[in-house]
Design a protein around this motif. Structure first.
Motif, PDB file in Angstrom:
ATOM      1  N   THR A 105       0.837  -1.195   0.000  1.00 15.80           N
ATOM      2  CA  THR A 105       0.000   0.000   0.000  1.00 15.80           C
ATOM      3  C   THR A 105       0.877   1.253   0.000  1.00 15.80           C
ATOM      4  O   THR A 105       2.028   1.228   0.433  1.00 15.80           O
ATOM      5  N   LEU A 106       0.307   2.351  -0.491  1.00 21.89           N
ATOM      6  CA  LEU A 106       1.057   3.590  -0.627  1.00 21.89           C
ATOM      7  C   LEU A 106       1.140   4.348   0.691  1.00 21.89           C
ATOM      8  O   LEU A 106       0.180   4.403   1.462  1.00 21.89           O
ATOM      9  N   THR A 107       2.291   4.949   0.928  1.00 23.38           N
ATOM     10  CA  THR A 107       2.468   5.796   2.111  1.00 23.38           C
ATOM     11  C   THR A 107       2.060   7.238   1.837  1.00 23.38           C
ATOM     12  O   THR A 107       1.874   8.015   2.767  1.00 23.38           O
ATOM     13  N   VAL A 108       1.946   7.593   0.560  1.00 18.69           N
ATOM     14  CA  VAL A 108       1.553   8.943   0.151  1.00 18.69           C
ATOM     15  C   VAL A 108       0.592   8.817  -1.020  1.00 18.69           C
ATOM     16  O   VAL A 108       0.372   7.732  -1.552  1.00 18.69           O
ATOM     17  N   GLU A 109       0.014   9.932  -1.442  1.00 16.47           N
ATOM     18  CA  GLU A 109      -0.871   9.916  -2.598  1.00 16.47           C
ATOM     19  C   GLU A 109      -0.104   9.486  -3.848  1.00 16.47           C
ATOM     20  O   GLU A 109       1.089   9.754  -3.987  1.00 16.47           O
ATOM     21  N   LYS A 110      -0.827   8.840  -4.774  1.00 18.63           N
ATOM     22  CA  LYS A 110      -0.194   8.329  -5.988  1.00 18.63           C
ATOM     23  C   LYS A 110       0.582   9.409  -6.724  1.00 18.63           C
ATOM     24  O   LYS A 110       1.672   9.153  -7.252  1.00 18.63           O
ATOM     25  N   GLU A 111       0.041  10.619  -6.773  1.00 20.37           N
ATOM     26  CA  GLU A 111       0.650  11.695  -7.549  1.00 20.37           C
ATOM     27  C   GLU A 111       2.038  12.071  -7.058  1.00 20.37           C
ATOM     28  O   GLU A 111       2.829  12.634  -7.819  1.00 20.37           O
ATOM     29  N   VAL A 112       2.358  11.787  -5.803  1.00 16.11           N
ATOM     30  CA  VAL A 112       3.683  12.098  -5.272  1.00 16.11           C
ATOM     31  C   VAL A 112       4.434  10.828  -4.854  1.00 16.11           C
ATOM     32  O   VAL A 112       5.397  10.891  -4.095  1.00 16.11           O
ATOM     33  N   ALA A 113       3.989   9.675  -5.377  1.00 17.41           N
ATOM     34  CA  ALA A 113       4.618   8.393  -5.036  1.00 17.41           C
ATOM     35  C   ALA A 113       5.527   7.879  -6.140  1.00 17.41           C
ATOM     36  O   ALA A 113       6.305   6.951  -5.913  1.00 17.41           O
TER      37      ALA A 113
END
Length: 299
Positions: A105-113
């Motif tokens: 799972t992502l630790t940040v939003e997709k746009e800044v991942a």
């Protein structure tokens, strides 16, 4: 390391300007001496914005559940998954190491991942193809006497705020091998680059290529290996290439360069393309390979 504006005080001649793309003989000599050259004002603000907007659209359409591939900027032997090895044929998104938890799972939003997009943008995306194959870029390569300049790899690099990882010192010819060696890279700053947000650092010169990355194509274990010892570098001798958006940095394939982690709240977007001579042999052990129906083509 002492920087005054965008020019290190102890390194003369590292920047130039060209409206047509062609370099003067003195600029070519400086590039050959230093292994890098910053060409100011290469793109307008609108041209930079168009590429940033296109990259945002690619990320917006990317489904993280389809491929959770991480690009390691410190240990490239880890990038052995099929998604990475096939990316020379497509436009692929790769996550920052710190953007994914152990469960995926992502630790940040997709746009800044996303760490980067690669590696055939110069052929498959209209916006990046127009820049990569422009007459201006062609004149630049011709100035450097490259025969049949052929783009083989392209990357949009985000250097995300706070999590944008370091890129260890390396030579581009380690990863993109021809016989004879012919690799030259262009690196376009799409945002202002500072020490704080992870600008490029370069060591003056073009020493012999110390290591070569190989992959056992067309089969086998698909293991990435390095041939040659991992050299040590005097990083205190490196120069911070703090440049404004729109600057094109030219990099010799043997030049040692790197970037530090982005510890700031500002991103550092850049677009990079690597060229080789179409008259040189593309080695079958290169990690980046094209399918038979999608050959490399010169400018």
């Amino acid at each position: 390391m002492s920087v005054e504006g965008n020019r290190p005080r102890d390194l003369e001649g590292w920047s130039a300007a060209s409206t047509s793309g062609a370099l003067s003989q003195s600029d070519v000599r400086e590039f050959q001496r230093l292994g890098f050259l910053a060409l100011t004002g290469w793109c307008t603000d609108d041209e930079c914005a168009a590429m940033r907007n296109r990259a945002s659209a690619i990320v917006r359409d990317f489904d993280p559940a389809s491929h959770a591939s991480v690009f390691s900027t410190t240990d490239q032997t880890r990038t052995t998954d099929e998604y990475f090895l096939a990316s020379g044929n497509g436009v692929s998104c790769f996550f920052e190491e710190k953007a994914l938890r152990a469960d995926g799972t992502l630790t940040v939003e997709k746009e800044v991942a996303i760490n980067k997009i690669g590696h055939a943008m110069h052929d498959l995306d209209d916006v990046f193809r127009a820049f990569s194959r422009s007459d201006k870029v062609k004149r630049l390569m011709e100035s450097l006497s490259m025969s049949k300049p052929t783009p083989v790899q392209s990357m949009y690099i985000f250097k995300q705020p706070s999590i944008g990882g370091e890129v260890v010192p390396h030579q581009d010819s380690t990863f993109l091998n021809t016989s004879p060696a012919t690799c030259i890279g262009i690196w376009l700053a799409l945002e202002d680059c500072t020490v704080e947000n992870g600008c490029l650092f370069a060591l003056p010169g073009t020493p012999p290529v110390a290591r070569v990355m190989t992959v056992d194509y067309p089969g086998g274990s698909r293991k990435i290996e390095f041939i040659g010892a991992n050299p040590t570098h005097d990083l205190d001798a490196a120069h911070a290439l703090e440049v404004p958006a729109g600057t094109l940095v030219l990099l010799h394939g043997a030049n040692v360069h790197f970037s530090r982690a982005n510890t700031s709240a500002k991103s550092r977007h850049a677009y990079s393309v690597h060229f080789v001579s179409g008259d040189a042999a593309w080695k079958p052990t290169n990690w980046l390979q094209r399918s038979n129906d999608f050959p490399f083509t010169p400018l």
